[in-house]
Design a protein around this motif. Structure first.
Motif, PDB file in Angstrom:
ATOM      1  N   LYS A 284     -10.402  -0.693   1.229  1.00 48.03           N
ATOM      2  CA  LYS A 284     -10.661   0.564   1.942  1.00 48.03           C
ATOM      3  C   LYS A 284     -12.133   0.540   2.332  1.00 48.03           C
ATOM      4  CE  LYS A 284     -10.687   5.490   1.075  1.00 48.03           C
ATOM      5  NZ  LYS A 284     -10.243   6.512   0.123  1.00 48.03           N
TER       6      LYS A 284
ATOM      7  N   ARG B 172       2.081   1.601  -3.523  1.00 39.26           N
ATOM      8  CA  ARG B 172       1.042   1.956  -4.497  1.00 39.26           C
ATOM      9  C   ARG B 172       0.505   3.368  -4.296  1.00 39.26           C
ATOM     10  NH1 ARG B 172      -2.165  -2.506  -6.745  1.00 39.26           N
ATOM     11  NH2 ARG B 172      -0.594  -4.038  -7.357  1.00 39.26           N
ATOM     12  N   ILE B 173       0.087   3.690  -3.064  1.00 37.17           N
ATOM     13  CA  ILE B 173      -0.566   4.993  -2.873  1.00 37.17           C
ATOM     14  C   ILE B 173       0.048   5.816  -1.745  1.00 37.17           C
ATOM     15  CG2 ILE B 173      -2.799   4.282  -3.877  1.00 37.17           C
ATOM     16  CD1 ILE B 173      -3.856   3.926  -1.051  1.00 37.17           C
ATOM     17  N   GLY B 174       1.164   5.331  -1.219  1.00 36.94           N
ATOM     18  CA  GLY B 174       1.882   6.117  -0.209  1.00 36.94           C
ATOM     19  C   GLY B 174       1.208   6.187   1.146  1.00 36.94           C
ATOM     20  N   LEU B 175       0.293   5.256   1.415  1.00 37.16           N
ATOM     21  CA  LEU B 175      -0.388   5.242   2.717  1.00 37.16           C
ATOM     22  C   LEU B 175      -0.056   3.969   3.479  1.00 37.16           C
ATOM     23  CD1 LEU B 175      -4.053   6.430   1.971  1.00 37.16           C
ATOM     24  CD2 LEU B 175      -2.335   7.632   3.342  1.00 37.16           C
TER      25      LEU B 175
ATOM     26  N   LEU C 240       0.831  -1.208   0.000  1.00 48.14           N
ATOM     27  CA  LEU C 240       0.000   0.000   0.000  1.00 48.14           C
ATOM     28  C   LEU C 240       0.874   1.270   0.000  1.00 48.14           C
ATOM     29  CD1 LEU C 240      -3.058   0.553   0.042  1.00 48.14           C
ATOM     30  CD2 LEU C 240      -2.879   0.878   2.501  1.00 48.14           C
ATOM     31  N   LYS C 241       1.959   1.228   0.752  1.00 46.57           N
ATOM     32  CA  LYS C 241       2.894   2.368   0.778  1.00 46.57           C
ATOM     33  C   LYS C 241       3.466   2.600  -0.611  1.00 46.57           C
ATOM     34  CE  LYS C 241       4.154   2.286   5.656  1.00 46.57           C
ATOM     35  NZ  LYS C 241       4.800   1.412   6.634  1.00 46.57           N
TER      36      LYS C 241
ATOM     37  N   GLU D 149     -12.764   0.833  -1.927  1.00 43.28           N
ATOM     38  CA  GLU D 149     -11.712   0.552  -2.910  1.00 43.28           C
ATOM     39  C   GLU D 149     -11.159  -0.828  -2.632  1.00 43.28           C
ATOM     40  OE1 GLU D 149      -8.553   3.512  -3.649  1.00 43.28           O
ATOM     41  OE2 GLU D 149      -9.880   4.963  -2.667  1.00 43.28           O
TER      42      GLU D 149
ATOM     43  N   ILE E 117      -7.723  -3.481  -3.666  1.00 46.89           N
ATOM     44  CA  ILE E 117      -6.491  -3.819  -4.378  1.00 46.89           C
ATOM     45  C   ILE E 117      -6.297  -5.328  -4.229  1.00 46.89           C
ATOM     46  CG2 ILE E 117      -3.971  -3.541  -4.470  1.00 46.89           C
ATOM     47  CD1 ILE E 117      -4.350  -0.739  -3.222  1.00 46.89           C
TER      48      ILE E 117
ATOM     49  N   TRP F  75      -7.943   1.302   5.771  1.00 46.02           N
ATOM     50  CA  TRP F  75      -7.430   0.282   4.846  1.00 46.02           C
ATOM     51  C   TRP F  75      -7.188  -1.005   5.629  1.00 46.02           C
ATOM     52  CZ3 TRP F  75      -7.138  -0.343  -0.239  1.00 46.02           C
ATOM     53  CH2 TRP F  75      -7.242   0.773  -1.072  1.00 46.02           C
TER      54      TRP F  75
END
Lengths: 271, 288
Positions: free
Chosen positions: A154, A111-114, A108-109, A226, A228, A204
């Motif tokens: 999410k 892919r979307i920086g979270l 997740l970090k 969402e 993934i 998430w």
């Protein structure tokens, strides 16, 4: 009167022998539609370790077993304690949820920086205990035989609330990044990461596609905001995680802490 | 269920004392006796658990199960070997060979019927249908799954009548609600129907139309739940005309079969033999 062979007699424990012996003698002589029908309630035979194996069956199984042994005996890691699937929380659930969390968190970090907030699994999906000592591919097939894959979802604060309630109702499930304290009245306080649960924000969550599709009553995942898909099997993630942790620390960490605590243990819902 | 177990144990002591003498003196007329052997939730456990398994080291496995089965068979003229589902999923045998060795083992052991467990759907219904068609020499019984619109159509029987000597034995099967249990894409088109009504329907047919002496239900409902979910214990109480319910799904280890009371006040034996081939369940029926 039927009686046991020496082998069978050895394998049943004393308690069962005592109860079972009289049960065997007792004919539950109660008719049920059929004239003169008597039931004999016999105790089950135990396939104990010292029963002689039937040679025909051993021969039949050998070619299959030899094929499996080509990959199941590969050692992937090391433990110094048994890991058991237990509610409300246990070391096997903690381990598997942590490995699920770690994989999803890094993904997740990237892919979307979270960061990921939590991982939730179903204890019913962890089929047996993990031994102490060398951990093989075969052991991990037994813990996680299914071809389920990891997914990241999410979900809204409302769905997160339903998720927490569902976990509490089920008497605890394997979790990571999450702590739940349940009081005497079955009310609970939850921490996600270091913060109290906040129903106004989204979360998430990493889990398996089995739960995402509503397995074991996890219907709240169906309304995810969402998704993934990792397309990696849960077993693959556990295997790689155990391998990486053993490489790093020489052994898999213990993880005996209780992440879900009920003030009244007697009132823990039985799943 | 300490209360029931306690009760059973107490009645067993009492009955054991009362019946010891006549039972011990009576010659065993094998022609009037039927031995039911059963397993459930085998979960592809062809090999014993590994020697370092923390809970069941070295226990289980088909080679040992077969030894036990042969031993019982050598001492009983009439045996019936049955299974209550979830034959699949749990060891790499299933992942690698897709269920063929499990069914081959059951053919070799002489199983006479099984029923559908939720994990028997794990590789999909087309896969299961092909396996049943090509590899199982025994029937699959289920009366509450309507599979007309699925690949399992014509492969699942509602009931089976078996003759053992003079005895006519009727068997049916019942399955758990797949909702939230079997992923939807793996059981598409399967219609779940009320277990109590459907089992009663089959029990009536087996008793009245087929004239069976004994009626056995292979159940994958689960032994008992704290909720009001249908279980073997509830099924036993809500039906009549059934002698034995052989359970599964909850992996319940019982010290001995439970003697419960049905709708008409008659006895129904409910049993479950743990899981993974760790136990071989036994029920003996004597006709005098």
């Amino acid at each position: 009167m039927y009686h046991f062979s020496q082998n069978c007699r050895k394998c049943v424990n004393l308690y069962v022998v005592r109860c079972g012996f009289l049960l065997m003698l007792s004919v539950l002589a109660l008719s049920c539609g059929v004239k003169n029908l008597h039931y004999k309630a016999l105790w089950p035979l135990n396939t104990a370790a010292d029963i002689r194996p039937d040679s025909t069956m051993s021969r039949f199984l050998k070619p299959y077993r030899d094929t499996l042994l080509q990959f199941t005996t590969t050692v992937v890691g090391k433990t110094d304690t048994g890991y058991f699937p237990e509610r409300p929380s246990g070391n096997l659930g903690n381990l598997c949820a942590d490995l699920t969390f770690a994989y999803a968190d890094s993904l997740l970090k990237k892919r979307i920086g979270l960061p990921l907030d939590a991982a939730v699994l179903n204890l019913g999906g962890l089929r047996t205990a993990l031994p102490s000592g060398s951990i093989t591919v075969g052991n991990l097939y037994e813990v996680m035989p299914f071809e389920n894959t990891e997914v990241l979802l999410k979900i809204s604060g409302g769905a997160m609330d339903s998720l927490l309630r569902h976990i509490v109702k089920r008497g605890g499930e394997p979790v990571s990044g999450l702590k739940i304290e349940v009081n005497e009245k079955q009310e609970f306080i939850a921490w996600i990461g270091n913060n109290r649960f906040d129903s106004r924000r989204d979360y998430w969550i990493a889990t398996s596609d089995y739960l995402m599709n509503g397995g074991d009553g996890y219907n709240m995942f169906r309304g995810a905001l969402e998704m993934i898909a990792t397309e990696k099997t849960m077993r693959g993630i556990f295997t790689e995680g155990i391998r990486a942790e053993t490489a790093k620390y020489g052994i898999v960490r213990k993880r005996t802490e209780r992440r879900i605590v009920y003030a009244n243990e007697a009132a823990i819902p039985k799943k | 269920m300490p209360t029931r177990r306690q009760f059973l144990r107490n009645s067993a002591w009492l009955a054991g004392g009362l019946l010891l003498t006549p039972e011990a003196l009576m010659a065993n007329d094998k022609t009037s006796s039927l031995m039911i052997l059963h397993t459930n939730d085998f979960h592809s456990r062809l090999d014993p658990f590994p020697d370092n398994h923390p809970k069941y080291p070295g226990q289980g496995g088909i080679a040992k199960l077969k030894t036990l089965m042969d031993e019982v068979r050598s001492q009983n003229d009439y045996c019936l070997l049955l299974d209550s589902g979830d034959v699949f999923q749990g060891t790499p045998y299933f992942n690698r060979f897709g269920g063929v060795p499990e069914f081959t083992w059951m053919n070799m052991a002489g199983y006479e019927a099984s029923t559908l467990g939720n994990h028997d759907f794990d590789m999909g219904m087309e896969h299961l249908a092909a396996l049943i068609q090509n590899h199982a020499k025994f029937p699959f019984l289920n009366c509450n799954y309507n599979v007309e619109a699925t690949p399992l159509k014509d492969l699942i029987k509602k009931r089976l009548v078996v003759r053992k000597g003079k005895l006519k034995i009727g068997i049916t099967g019942v399955g758990v609600n797949p909702e939230g249990l079997i992923p939807q894409h793996l059981c598409k088109g399967l219609l779940y129907q009320d277990p109590v009504a459907k089992v009663q329907e089959q029990a009536d047919i087996l008793r009245k139309r087929e004239g069976c002496d004994v009626v056995i239900v292979l159940s994958h409902l689960g032994h008992e739940y704290p909720s009001n979910q249908i279980s073997d214990v509830k099924l036993a109480a809500a039906t009549h005309g059934i002698n034995v319910i052989l359970g599964a799904h909850t992996h319940t280890f019982l010290e001995a079969p439970l003697g419960l009371t049905n709708k008409m006040g008659e006895t129904v034996l409910v049993n479950q033999a743990g899981w993974a081939g760790l136990r071989l369940g036994r029920i003996q029926l004597d006709f005098k």
